[in-house]
Design an enzyme around this catalytic site. Sequence first.
Site, PDB file in Angstrom:
ATOM      1  N   TYR A   1       0.841  -1.211   0.000  1.00 23.82           N
ATOM      2  CA  TYR A   1       0.000   0.000   0.000  1.00 23.82           C
ATOM      3  C   TYR A   1       0.873   1.256   0.000  1.00 23.82           C
ATOM      4  O   TYR A   1       0.733   2.137  -0.854  1.00 23.82           O
ATOM      5  CB  TYR A   1      -0.933  -0.023   1.220  1.00 23.82           C
ATOM      6  CG  TYR A   1      -1.681   1.266   1.439  1.00 23.82           C
ATOM      7  CD1 TYR A   1      -2.583   1.735   0.496  1.00 23.82           C
ATOM      8  CD2 TYR A   1      -1.488   2.019   2.600  1.00 23.82           C
ATOM      9  CE1 TYR A   1      -3.270   2.933   0.695  1.00 23.82           C
ATOM     10  CE2 TYR A   1      -2.176   3.206   2.807  1.00 23.82           C
ATOM     11  CZ  TYR A   1      -3.061   3.660   1.855  1.00 23.82           C
ATOM     12  OH  TYR A   1      -3.742   4.839   2.045  1.00 23.82           O
TER      13      TYR A   1
HETATM   14  O1  LIG Z   1      -8.606  -4.923  13.990  1.00 26.17           O
HETATM   15  C1  LIG Z   1      -7.575  -4.254  14.095  1.00 26.17           C
HETATM   16  C2  LIG Z   1      -7.206  -3.258  13.174  1.00 26.17           C
HETATM   17  C3  LIG Z   1      -6.032  -2.577  13.347  1.00 26.17           C
HETATM   18  N1  LIG Z   1      -5.238  -2.853  14.404  1.00 26.17           N
HETATM   19  C4  LIG Z   1      -3.978  -2.117  14.612  1.00 26.17           C
HETATM   20  O2  LIG Z   1      -4.275  -0.730  14.689  1.00 26.17           O
HETATM   21  C5  LIG Z   1      -3.202   0.019  14.130  1.00 26.17           C
HETATM   22  C6  LIG Z   1      -3.768   0.913  13.058  1.00 26.17           C
HETATM   23  O3  LIG Z   1      -4.170   0.105  11.969  1.00 26.17           O
HETATM   24  P1  LIG Z   1      -5.221   0.608  10.884  1.00 26.17           P
HETATM   25  O4  LIG Z   1      -5.522  -0.541   9.990  1.00 26.17           O
HETATM   26  O5  LIG Z   1      -6.369   1.246  11.571  1.00 26.17           O
HETATM   27  O6  LIG Z   1      -4.424   1.745  10.126  1.00 26.17           O
HETATM   28  P2  LIG Z   1      -2.972   1.728   9.448  1.00 26.17           P
HETATM   29  O7  LIG Z   1      -2.070   2.470  10.350  1.00 26.17           O
HETATM   30  O8  LIG Z   1      -2.550   0.357   9.086  1.00 26.17           O
HETATM   31  O9  LIG Z   1      -3.209   2.483   8.080  1.00 26.17           O
HETATM   32  C7  LIG Z   1      -4.115   3.535   8.024  1.00 26.17           C
HETATM   33  O10 LIG Z   1      -3.472   4.768   8.128  1.00 26.17           O
HETATM   34  C8  LIG Z   1      -2.869   5.313   7.047  1.00 26.17           C
HETATM   35  C9  LIG Z   1      -3.836   5.353   5.911  1.00 26.17           C
HETATM   36  O11 LIG Z   1      -3.297   5.950   4.793  1.00 26.17           O
HETATM   37  C10 LIG Z   1      -4.327   3.977   5.616  1.00 26.17           C
HETATM   38  O12 LIG Z   1      -5.221   4.014   4.540  1.00 26.17           O
HETATM   39  C11 LIG Z   1      -4.985   3.422   6.789  1.00 26.17           C
HETATM   40  O13 LIG Z   1      -5.424   2.114   6.571  1.00 26.17           O
HETATM   41  C12 LIG Z   1      -2.201  -0.995  13.607  1.00 26.17           C
HETATM   42  O14 LIG Z   1      -1.235  -1.193  14.571  1.00 26.17           O
HETATM   43  C13 LIG Z   1      -3.016  -2.276  13.462  1.00 26.17           C
HETATM   44  O15 LIG Z   1      -2.282  -3.456  13.585  1.00 26.17           O
HETATM   45  C14 LIG Z   1      -5.585  -3.815  15.321  1.00 26.17           C
HETATM   46  O16 LIG Z   1      -4.875  -4.059  16.278  1.00 26.17           O
HETATM   47  N2  LIG Z   1      -6.752  -4.485  15.137  1.00 26.17           N
END
Ligand SMILES: O=c1ccn([C@@H]2O[C@H](COP(=O)(O)OP(=O)(O)O[C@H]3OC[C@@H](O)[C@H](O)[C@H]3O)[C@@H](O)[C@H]2O)c(=O)[nH]1
Length: 441
Positions: free
Chosen positions: A249
């Site tokens: 991504y």
């Molecule tokens: O069910 C979940 C979802 C997410 N998480 C954690 O929460 C944190 C945030 O994850 P998210 O999926 O919400 O977001 P991300 O940081 O991966 O990316 C996000 O931010 C940047 C944007 O540009 C992306 O489009 C967006 O998906 C990560 O550490 C992830 O592992 C969980 O622990 N459980």
Amino acid sequence: MTATARTEALLHIQASTVEAAHQLPDVTLKTRREFSGWILSLRGEKKDEAMDYSDLRHKPRIFERIAIAGFLIVLCTLITKQSLGSNGTNVFSRHELGVTHVLITGGAGYIGSHAALRLLKDSYRVTIVDNLSRGNIGAIKVLQSLFPQPGRLQFIFADLGDAKTVDKIFSENAFDAVMHFAAVAYVGESTLEPLRYYHNITANTLVVLEAMVRHGVKTLIYSSTCATYGEPEKMPITEETPQFPINPYGKAKKMAEDIILDFSKNSNMAVMILRYFNVIGSDPEGRLGEAPRPELREHGRISGACFDAALSIIPGLKVKGTDYPTRDGTCIRDYIDVTDLVDAHVKALEKARPKRVGIYNVGTGKGRSVKEFVDACKKATGADIKVEYLSRRPGDYAEVYSDPSKINRELNWTAQHTNLLESLSIAWRWQKSHRNGYSSP
Ligand SMILES: O=c1ccn([C@@H]2O[C@H](COP(=O)(O)OP(=O)(O)O[C@H]3OC[C@@H](O)[C@H](O)[C@H]3O)[C@@H](O)[C@H]2O)c(=O)[nH]1
């Protein structure tokens, strides 16, 4: 009509014009007298109080006429520049004239729909192009019901991968600017389906950019991400922090940025690249929200997962990774409210100028851990969310938070909604009344 009849008609018109001229109202006579007086004083001659407006002596001479015409041309040019910007493409001023037409790709999605709402509220004209693969027709319906007036909002169901259709859309619409939101955007999914990500993000950006060039659209606001930085050594992240993305991504978004930036080197296009941090929240008036596809739940963002758990749609929240080198072992992210994010887009649009290339982090500058986020979510929902601790999710980086000083300084933008609990409470109000997204009350 014969030639004689035409001549007679013309003579009749001329006669009535002369007649009308003889009946000039007093105010016109007064103005002409004043004008003659002004001409005389320019010549250094004394004003004749008894002068007649029709006196040929007081009409401007040929060089005086040229000087007056020149003066008027300079005046008109200055006024036009003031309202249209130095090269006639100042988006903000055109917006003031009420004509700015913005193409929002992905406008049926979470961020795109909020941006459309804001632009419509600010009197922009909006066209949304969306293939509804991730977005919701429900969001479009809400926008249409709020702005039903003809010419305000247009929705076109189309896929950006279809270059021919995209070209047709551009040829049928005179867009002033493009906000390119449309993209697949789940870090976890990108590690499992990299080709989808590279294609959707990189190839589609190329299609949009090429159409913009072909049709002379001069302003691009591009949705990029903090994921392009990967796992930087130093926090907070500035725009100069080296970009070494670690998941498809982030890599695809970085490639799209590179395409845009390489192109911009020899172009007049105004380019604003906004690198979003983690977007949360929803419209404070409860009209729009985040409605991810149920089938993509396993890849979903933390906010959606928390709300799903609070609504018992899923049995509990899975926290993915507790052994990161952070204060509590979970990942740290910078959560930015969607209202602030769309405000950054409007400011970027207003400040866009030909040849200007701006790259900005859009975040609050504060890092919060997943555990802190989950605690806030429990408070906002009032639900006793069951939490399960799992191993790390592929593609995740330990810690990212922004240094937003560049966007503060250059676009006069500052995050206003930095209270995590408040943003989540607003989003929760929408979520609990839209258990199944837009399809359920
Ligand atoms: O069910 C979940 C979802 C997410 N998480 C954690 O929460 C944190 C945030 O994850 P998210 O999926 O919400 O977001 P991300 O940081 O991966 O990316 C996000 O931010 C940047 C944007 O540009 C992306 O489009 C967006 O998906 C990560 O550490 C992830 O592992 C969980 O622990 N459980």
